[in-house]
Design an enzyme around this catalytic site. Structure first.
Site, PDB file in Angstrom:
ATOM      1  N   GLU A 169       0.409  11.676  -4.180  1.00  0.00           N
ATOM      2  CA  GLU A 169       1.224  10.490  -3.933  1.00  0.00           C
ATOM      3  C   GLU A 169       0.292   9.300  -4.087  1.00  0.00           C
ATOM      4  OE1 GLU A 169       3.545   8.233  -0.337  1.00  0.00           O
ATOM      5  OE2 GLU A 169       3.718  10.414  -0.422  1.00  0.00           O
TER       6      GLU A 169
ATOM      7  N   CYS B 112       2.131   2.406   0.617  1.00  0.00           N
ATOM      8  CA  CYS B 112       2.327   2.620  -0.824  1.00  0.00           C
ATOM      9  C   CYS B 112       3.766   2.320  -1.231  1.00  0.00           C
ATOM     10  CB  CYS B 112       1.974   4.057  -1.200  1.00  0.00           C
ATOM     11  SG  CYS B 112       0.256   4.503  -0.925  1.00  0.00           S
TER      12      CYS B 112
END
Length: 482
Positions: free
Chosen positions: A251, A286
């Protein structure tokens, strides 16, 4: 100023034995940079090799342990951790910078990952019959082997546990590398649970990516790497792992767009959700909203309401209950974000800073930033193109929806996106066109069901969605036929 260090300060774990090394670095409180919260061991390549040795040996036993026993041990471990959550909140706030509310929520979600993962394991592990075949065929599952979990500094607890726990449940052994900026709570919580498993199932090594991370990537015995962090580091891990065929779960970075259409409901609740989507963890997420494209007819309204909402933000030391946003986590990131903001101010863009300082007298002692809204900015500007990872949001008007979608997709990233409209069918139609691993309607958040995981596309990640708490990512399946 040096505070009393936590018990796990400077420690790492190999084969059930907690060790120390003379080579350490300080872990700093981002709200008070003169305060050393503890130390992090700077492990050597030899330490990493020993951790992998231990994990390899433990795997031979743990992989043959029944799923019933694995689930039972994980349940026991989750109960141990749940009993000490409160005593870890302060440590987490002091090394990470989150507010008390954010820190406690992350810790509780780690317990949930453990307990729900154990609940899911039995059902998920069952052989799956393949119907309509000329012979009897089953799809069966098996663990992969030694798993490396490399976690980031922004949300180190949940992003360690969401990778390590399903790997362990699936029968793998793990070597965990927490982020050097923020390792103490992760290590302390792992110390609470590691004795629930055979020695060597959980190993922890700390230190630099150039030593510890590279050693994990280079070792051919590491069969899976789960990494959360920047895209650039992800690329390095891919390159360093290329000497053997490893399964990579990543990720990576994001530059998430929010598209606000002309029929969007911009009431108080919606504006609060937008603010949370931008400023959660001081924007160091993020999957935070990094840029907003709003229909021109709603532009002035959104800016006005967003300013008022940002003005309610109280920035300060997260340990203080009145703080609603904490500092930037570390000096390097603080320097990057403040310099980016300064360059933006020197351009033609309009920067409006909002919110208030909780304690003006101690403001300069930490890496604090008030949130900023940026207007009169072009789509091609540095701020719009960059993952700022801080409390700054550019807002751009649009008149043509097709152009807005094109601008939203005009990035190497593809982590999350959101569509704000009163019409769900419209939201789905736009979501089908957006290049993102997940799209939210009238929100920009995380999945409430922790079993769900949707990695990004393009340069925002590898591997695909899971509905079983990531158990699939840490196993191989094989066909059994008669």
């Amino acid at each position: 100023m040096i505070s009393v260090f936590p018990e796990t300060s400077g420690q790492f774990l190999i084969n059930g034995e907690w060790k120390k090394t003379q080579d350490v670095a300080n872990v700093i409180n981002p709200a008070k940079a003169t305060e050393v919260v503890g130390e992090v061991a700077l492990c050597s390549e030899t330490d990493v090799t020993k951790a992998i040795d231990a994990a390899e040996q433990a795997y031979k036993v743990w992989s043959r342990t029944s799923v019933e026993e694995r689930a039972e041990r994980m349940k026991e471990a989750s109960q141990k951790l749940s009993r000490v959550i409160e005593q870890h909140v302060s440590l987490f706030v002091r090394e990470n910078g989150k507010t008390i509310v954010e820190a406690k929520k992350d810790l509780l979600r780690c317990v949930e990952v453990m307990s729900k993962g154990a609940d899911n394991l039995m059902e998920w592990w069952k052989p799956e019959p393949v119907e309509g075949q000329a012979q009897k065929v089953q799809i069966r599952k098996r663990p992969r082997g030694v798993t490396a979990v490399i976690s980031p500094w922004n949300s180190p607890m949940i992003l360690t546990f969401k990778r390590a726990i399903p790997a362990i449940l699936a029968g793998n052994s793990v070597v965990i590398k927490p982020a050097t900026y923020c390792p103490l709570t992760v290590i302390s919580c792992l110390k609470e649970i590691e004795a629930s498993f055979p020695p060597g199932v959980i190993n922890v090594v700390t230190g630099s990516g150039s030593v510890v991370g590279e050693a994990l990537c280079n070792d051919t015995r590491v069969r899976t790497i789960a990494f959360t962090g920047s895209t650039e580091t992800g690329k390095q891990i891919m390159s360093q792992s290329a000497n053997s065929v490893k399964k990579l779960y990543m990720e990576l970075g994001g530059n998430d767009p929010a598209l606000i259409l002309d029929d969007a409901v911009l009431d108080e609740d919606a504006i609060k959700r937008i603010r949370m989507g931008i400023l959660r963890a001081s924007g160091q997420v993020c999957s935070a909203i990094k840029r907003i494209y709003v229909h021109k007819s709603r532009y002035d309204e959104l800016i006005d309401k967003l300013k008022k909402e940002f003005d309610r933000v109280v920035v300060g030391n997260g340990i203080q209950p009145d703080a609603t946003m904490g500092p930037i986590n570390n000096q390097t990131q603080y320097k990057f974000v403040t310099e980016l903001l300064e360059r933006t101010k020197q351009s033609a863009a309009k920067v409006e800073t909002a919110g208030r300082k909780l304690d003006a007298a101690s403001w300069d002692e930490g890496y604090f930033m008030l949130p900023s809204i940026v207007t009169n900015i072009s789509h091609d500007s540095e701020l719009v193109k960059t993952e700022q990872f801080g409390p700054i949001i550019p807002v751009l008007p649009f008149t043509d929806l097709d152009e807005a979608v094109e601008m939203a997709n005009d990035t190497e990233f593809g982590l999350r996106a959101s569509v704000w409209t009163a019409n769900e069918d419209t939201a789905i139609a736009i979501a089908d066109r957006l290049e993102a691993g997940a799209v939210f309607h009238n929100n920009h958040t995380v999945f409430k069901d922790l079993r769900l995981d949707f990695p990004g596309i393009k340069e925002s990640g590898l591997s695909r969605e899971t509905r079983w708490g990531s158990l699939e990512l840490f196993t191989d399946s094989y066909g059994f036929a008669d």
